[in-house]
Design an enzyme around this catalytic site. Structure first.
Site, PDB file in Angstrom:
ATOM      1  CB  SER A   6      -1.303  -0.273   1.073  1.00 45.51           C
ATOM      2  OG  SER A   6      -1.651   1.414   1.603  1.00 45.51           O
ATOM      3  CG  HIS A  29      -3.532  -1.599  -1.152  1.00 39.86           C
ATOM      4  ND1 HIS A  29      -4.879  -2.034  -2.091  1.00 39.86           N
ATOM      5  CD2 HIS A  29      -4.211  -0.613  -0.721  1.00 39.86           C
ATOM      6  CE1 HIS A  29      -6.096  -2.470  -0.127  1.00 39.86           C
ATOM      7  NE2 HIS A  29      -5.149  -0.984  -0.266  1.00 39.86           N
ATOM      8  CG  ASP A  31      -5.255   2.516   0.980  1.00 34.86           C
ATOM      9  OD1 ASP A  31      -6.031   1.604   0.353  1.00 34.86           O
ATOM     10  OD2 ASP A  31      -3.915   2.613   1.341  1.00 34.86           O
ATOM     11  CG  MET A  33      -7.977   6.946   2.584  1.00 34.76           C
ATOM     12  SD  MET A  33      -7.170   7.406   3.378  1.00 34.76           S
ATOM     13  CE  MET A  33      -6.255   6.028   4.378  1.00 34.76           C
ATOM     14  CG  HIS A  62      -9.534   0.429  -0.457  1.00 36.12           C
ATOM     15  ND1 HIS A  62      -8.609  -0.077   0.600  1.00 36.12           N
ATOM     16  CD2 HIS A  62     -10.264   0.196  -0.323  1.00 36.12           C
ATOM     17  CE1 HIS A  62      -9.250  -0.319   1.842  1.00 36.12           C
ATOM     18  NE2 HIS A  62     -10.768   0.459   1.058  1.00 36.12           N
ATOM     19  CG  MET A  64     -11.236   3.541   1.889  1.00 38.97           C
ATOM     20  SD  MET A  64      -9.584   3.519   3.551  1.00 38.97           S
ATOM     21  CE  MET A  64      -8.788   4.000   1.695  1.00 38.97           C
ATOM     22  CG  MET A 133     -11.536  -2.208   5.422  1.00 39.76           C
ATOM     23  SD  MET A 133      -9.681  -1.786   4.779  1.00 39.76           S
ATOM     24  CE  MET A 133      -9.197  -1.405   5.883  1.00 39.76           C
ATOM     25  CG  ASP A 171      -6.447  -2.554   3.546  1.00 36.41           C
ATOM     26  OD1 ASP A 171      -4.899  -1.935   3.925  1.00 36.41           O
ATOM     27  OD2 ASP A 171      -6.922  -2.293   2.815  1.00 36.41           O
TER      28      ASP A 171
HETATM   29  C1  DX5 Z   1      -6.413   1.907   5.477  1.00 37.50           C
HETATM   30  C2  DX5 Z   1      -5.685   1.382   4.094  1.00 37.50           C
HETATM   31  C3  DX5 Z   1      -4.710   0.837   4.441  1.00 37.50           C
HETATM   32  C4  DX5 Z   1      -3.311   1.187   4.242  1.00 37.50           C
HETATM   33  C5  DX5 Z   1      -2.927  -0.345   6.030  1.00 37.50           C
HETATM   34  O1  DX5 Z   1      -6.871   2.825   5.296  1.00 37.50           O
HETATM   35  O2  DX5 Z   1      -6.522   0.928   3.513  1.00 37.50           O
HETATM   36  O3  DX5 Z   1      -4.109  -0.106   3.073  1.00 37.50           O
HETATM   37  O4  DX5 Z   1      -2.424   1.946   4.035  1.00 37.50           O
HETATM   38  O5  DX5 Z   1      -1.887   0.008   6.428  1.00 37.50           O
HETATM   39  P1  DX5 Z   1      -0.796  -1.052   7.194  1.00 37.50           P
HETATM   40  O6  DX5 Z   1      -0.568  -1.964   6.382  1.00 37.50           O
HETATM   41  O7  DX5 Z   1       0.070  -0.127   7.424  1.00 37.50           O
HETATM   42  O8  DX5 Z   1      -2.026  -1.079   8.187  1.00 37.50           O
HETATM   43 ZN    ZN Z   2      -6.107  -0.397   1.584  1.00 36.15          ZN
END
Ligand code: DX5
Ligand code: ZN
Length: 211
Positions: A6, A29, A31, A33, A62, A64, A133, A171
């Protein structure tokens, strides 16, 4: 088992260089947000597009974000190969899954820790990915929630029972210990951010996750 580093935990001032250090992972990956569905803001399609030139890895996006249906074209144009949205954010998940697949993009649904597998059962036959998650979405570096192992096992059981085809992705909070538990429960893909990017030797660190 596949790995999906990620980039949330990468150094954004030298993102393309950091991405090259995890080139041996099958997926990357990404993310996204929006500060609305989750209490944090990350990146959008511009960054995805800029990164696309630097790697051939599968871009696993991903989302969010609220109202993900408004943004799928932008992320597909930017180079996403697969897009996962949160079931909590849409009224008609099946319509969005169908729209993604029509555009030749793999479709995934994610569930937050408090959302049961039951809420996505009607869509399992059509999904390419289910992302469990194992932390509250929004931030990297949080501790793995062991309750998510039951959800992985439940998804694995349902997949076997009905011969579904989706990959089970987990994740949040993945390290060499939690990785083993997730794979034993039935996970196919491990997303890991801080565990991989905090290490100097990322190949070695990814090797620990695979062992
Ligand atoms: C959190 C993200 C994850 C995050 C995971 O909302 O969706 O992908 O980057 O990070 P680690 O592996 O550090 O928990
Ligand atoms: Zn993620």
């Amino acid at each position: 088992m596949k790995l999906a580093p990620s980039i949330l935990s990468a150094d954004f001032s030298k993102l393309s260089e950091d991405v090259k250090t995890v080139a041996r992972a099958e997926w990357l990956h990404i993310d996204v947000m929006d500060g609305h569905f989750v209490p944090n803001i990350s990146i959008g399609p511009l960054v995805v597009k800029a990164l696309r030139k630097h790697t051939k890895q599968v871009f696993d996006t991903h989302l969010m974000i609220s109202e993900p249906e408004k943004y799928i074209d932008a992320f597909i144009d930017a180079g996403s190969d697969q897009i996962t949205f949160h079931v909590e954010t849409v009224v008609d998940p099946l319509a969005l899954i169908t729209a993604l697949q029509k555009k030749k993009v793999k479709a995934g649904i994610s569930i937050k820790p408090a959302t049961p597998v039951k809420s996505i059962e009607p869509f399992l036959a059509q999904l390419d990915l289910v992302l469990v998650m194992s932390v509250e979405p929004g931030f990297g570096g949080q501790a793995f929630m062991p309750e998510s192992l039951d959800k992985i096992a439940e998804l694995s059981r349902l997949r076997k029972q009905h011969d579904y085809q989706f990959d089970i992705v987990v994740d949040g909070g993945i390290n060499e210990k939690t990785a083993k538990l997730c794979v034993a429960a039935g996970a196919d893909v491990l997303v890991a951010g801080s565990y991989i990017f905090k290490a100097k030797n990322r190949d070695y660190q990814m090797g620990l996750l695979r062992s």
